[in-house]
Design an enzyme around this catalytic site. Structure first.
Site, PDB file in Angstrom:
ATOM      1  N   ASP A  74      48.019   4.492  46.191  1.00 38.09           N
ATOM      2  CA  ASP A  74      49.342   4.539  45.564  1.00 38.09           C
ATOM      3  C   ASP A  74      50.041   3.250  45.976  1.00 38.09           C
ATOM      4  O   ASP A  74      50.524   3.135  47.094  1.00 38.09           O
ATOM      5  CB  ASP A  74      50.118   5.773  46.061  1.00 38.09           C
ATOM      6  CG  ASP A  74      51.528   5.842  45.462  1.00 38.09           C
ATOM      7  OD1 ASP A  74      52.115   4.770  45.170  1.00 38.09           O
ATOM      8  OD2 ASP A  74      52.047   6.951  45.301  1.00 38.09           O
ATOM      9  N   TRP A  99      46.435   5.316  55.534  1.00 37.10           N
ATOM     10  CA  TRP A  99      46.002   6.649  55.120  1.00 37.10           C
ATOM     11  C   TRP A  99      44.576   6.542  54.581  1.00 37.10           C
ATOM     12  O   TRP A  99      44.089   5.436  54.332  1.00 37.10           O
ATOM     13  CB  TRP A  99      46.946   7.258  54.094  1.00 37.10           C
ATOM     14  CG  TRP A  99      46.918   6.703  52.688  1.00 37.10           C
ATOM     15  CD1 TRP A  99      46.365   7.308  51.600  1.00 37.10           C
ATOM     16  CD2 TRP A  99      47.484   5.481  52.236  1.00 37.10           C
ATOM     17  NE1 TRP A  99      46.556   6.529  50.489  1.00 37.10           N
ATOM     18  CE2 TRP A  99      47.238   5.404  50.843  1.00 37.10           C
ATOM     19  CE3 TRP A  99      48.178   4.444  52.850  1.00 37.10           C
ATOM     20  CZ2 TRP A  99      47.649   4.330  50.067  1.00 37.10           C
ATOM     21  CZ3 TRP A  99      48.585   3.369  52.076  1.00 37.10           C
ATOM     22  CH2 TRP A  99      48.330   3.326  50.709  1.00 37.10           C
ATOM     23  N   ASP A 118      49.000  -0.702  53.774  1.00 34.21           N
ATOM     24  CA  ASP A 118      49.995  -1.511  53.065  1.00 34.21           C
ATOM     25  C   ASP A 118      50.076  -2.885  53.719  1.00 34.21           C
ATOM     26  O   ASP A 118      49.795  -3.039  54.910  1.00 34.21           O
ATOM     27  CB  ASP A 118      51.359  -0.816  53.116  1.00 34.21           C
ATOM     28  CG  ASP A 118      51.401   0.429  52.246  1.00 34.21           C
ATOM     29  OD1 ASP A 118      50.569   0.530  51.325  1.00 34.21           O
ATOM     30  OD2 ASP A 118      52.252   1.311  52.505  1.00 34.21           O
ATOM     31  N   TRP A 150      54.010   2.689  54.297  1.00 35.46           N
ATOM     32  CA  TRP A 150      53.413   2.631  55.637  1.00 35.46           C
ATOM     33  C   TRP A 150      53.890   1.412  56.422  1.00 35.46           C
ATOM     34  O   TRP A 150      53.588   1.294  57.608  1.00 35.46           O
ATOM     35  CB  TRP A 150      51.888   2.667  55.542  1.00 35.46           C
ATOM     36  CG  TRP A 150      51.425   4.004  55.085  1.00 35.46           C
ATOM     37  CD1 TRP A 150      50.977   4.318  53.844  1.00 35.46           C
ATOM     38  CD2 TRP A 150      51.424   5.212  55.846  1.00 35.46           C
ATOM     39  NE1 TRP A 150      50.699   5.666  53.772  1.00 35.46           N
ATOM     40  CE2 TRP A 150      50.963   6.230  54.995  1.00 35.46           C
ATOM     41  CE3 TRP A 150      51.788   5.534  57.145  1.00 35.46           C
ATOM     42  CZ2 TRP A 150      50.841   7.548  55.412  1.00 35.46           C
ATOM     43  CZ3 TRP A 150      51.656   6.852  57.570  1.00 35.46           C
ATOM     44  CH2 TRP A 150      51.191   7.843  56.696  1.00 35.46           C
ATOM     45  N   TYR A 159      57.727  -3.550  51.898  1.00 32.15           N
ATOM     46  CA  TYR A 159      56.400  -3.297  51.320  1.00 32.15           C
ATOM     47  C   TYR A 159      56.037  -4.389  50.307  1.00 32.15           C
ATOM     48  O   TYR A 159      56.825  -4.711  49.427  1.00 32.15           O
ATOM     49  CB  TYR A 159      56.383  -1.929  50.632  1.00 32.15           C
ATOM     50  CG  TYR A 159      55.158  -1.718  49.776  1.00 32.15           C
ATOM     51  CD1 TYR A 159      53.920  -1.470  50.343  1.00 32.15           C
ATOM     52  CD2 TYR A 159      55.235  -1.805  48.381  1.00 32.15           C
ATOM     53  CE1 TYR A 159      52.786  -1.302  49.554  1.00 32.15           C
ATOM     54  CE2 TYR A 159      54.113  -1.631  47.585  1.00 32.15           C
ATOM     55  CZ  TYR A 159      52.886  -1.384  48.178  1.00 32.15           C
ATOM     56  OH  TYR A 159      51.766  -1.235  47.405  1.00 32.15           O
ATOM     57  N   THR A 162      49.052  -3.107  48.521  1.00 30.83           N
ATOM     58  CA  THR A 162      48.141  -2.184  49.226  1.00 30.83           C
ATOM     59  C   THR A 162      46.685  -2.643  49.106  1.00 30.83           C
ATOM     60  O   THR A 162      46.268  -3.108  48.040  1.00 30.83           O
ATOM     61  CB  THR A 162      48.287  -0.757  48.631  1.00 30.83           C
ATOM     62  OG1 THR A 162      49.662  -0.364  48.742  1.00 30.83           O
ATOM     63  CG2 THR A 162      47.425   0.251  49.365  1.00 30.83           C
TER      64      THR A 162
END
Ligand code: ABN
Length: 171
Positions: A74, A99, A118, A150, A159, A162
């Site tokens: 995501d 994650w 991230d 994250w 952010y 990812t």
């Protein structure tokens, strides 16, 4: 009647003259070193476009949201932001926590543990938004939920994008 020299003869003579003159000018050892370099270089150069084509194919796959490794991602694909599927773009920093997901690679039929991190500390990249929620768990199990920034665990919480790193076989 005298025969006109063919193009091959002319090339042969020109090459011989160039080699002789180089050999007398720069000495045998240096000449042989340069000749060696030339031969190796001539062997490598035709390979370069091929190596580039392979790298370009990899890049393209990594920018595709349907790439198998992204099954539980995501975020914005770092491969579209100056990084790659496994490398943060220059100027951004890996999140201290991440994650995990388990994704099946259709090419070999095996399931792999994929760690998503991230990349932080840089303005949002905004390109290649990609959201898959395969086997995602509710946010009270944070390590297996992907709808979280994250970067919150870093000094610089902004952010950017990812990445997805294959950790190993899940079986
Ligand atoms: N882990 C990616 C992400 C970042 C910010 C907000 C939601 C999801």
């Amino acid at each position: 009647m005298r025969r006109l020299p063919s193009l091959n003869d002319l090339f042969d003579r020109a090459a011989e003259a160039a080699v002789r003159s180089a050999a007398t000018r720069i000495g045998r050892r240096r000449f042989l070193a340069r000749l060696g370099g030339f031969i190796v270089g001539a062997g490598v150069i035709p390979v370069l476009p091929y190596a580039k084509a392979v790298a370009a194919d990899d890049d393209e796959r990594e920018r595709d949201c349907d790439y198998w490794r992204y099954c539980a991602i995501d975020g914005n694909l770092c491969a579209c932001c100056g990084g790659s599927a496994t490398r943060c773009p220059p100027g951004s920093v890996l999140s201290a926590v991440n994650w995990v997901g388990t994704c099946r690679n259709d090419e070999d039929g095996r399931t792999y543990l994929v760690s998503y991190s991230d990349c932080c500390g840089k303005a949002p990249c905004g390109r290649c938004r990609c959201v898959h929620n395969l086997r995602e768990r509710p946010p009270y199990r944070m390590g297996v939920n992907n709808d979280v920034n994250w970067c919150m665990s870093n000094d610089s919480i902004g952010y950017h994008c990812t990445i997805a790193v294959v950790v190993g076989l899940a079986e």
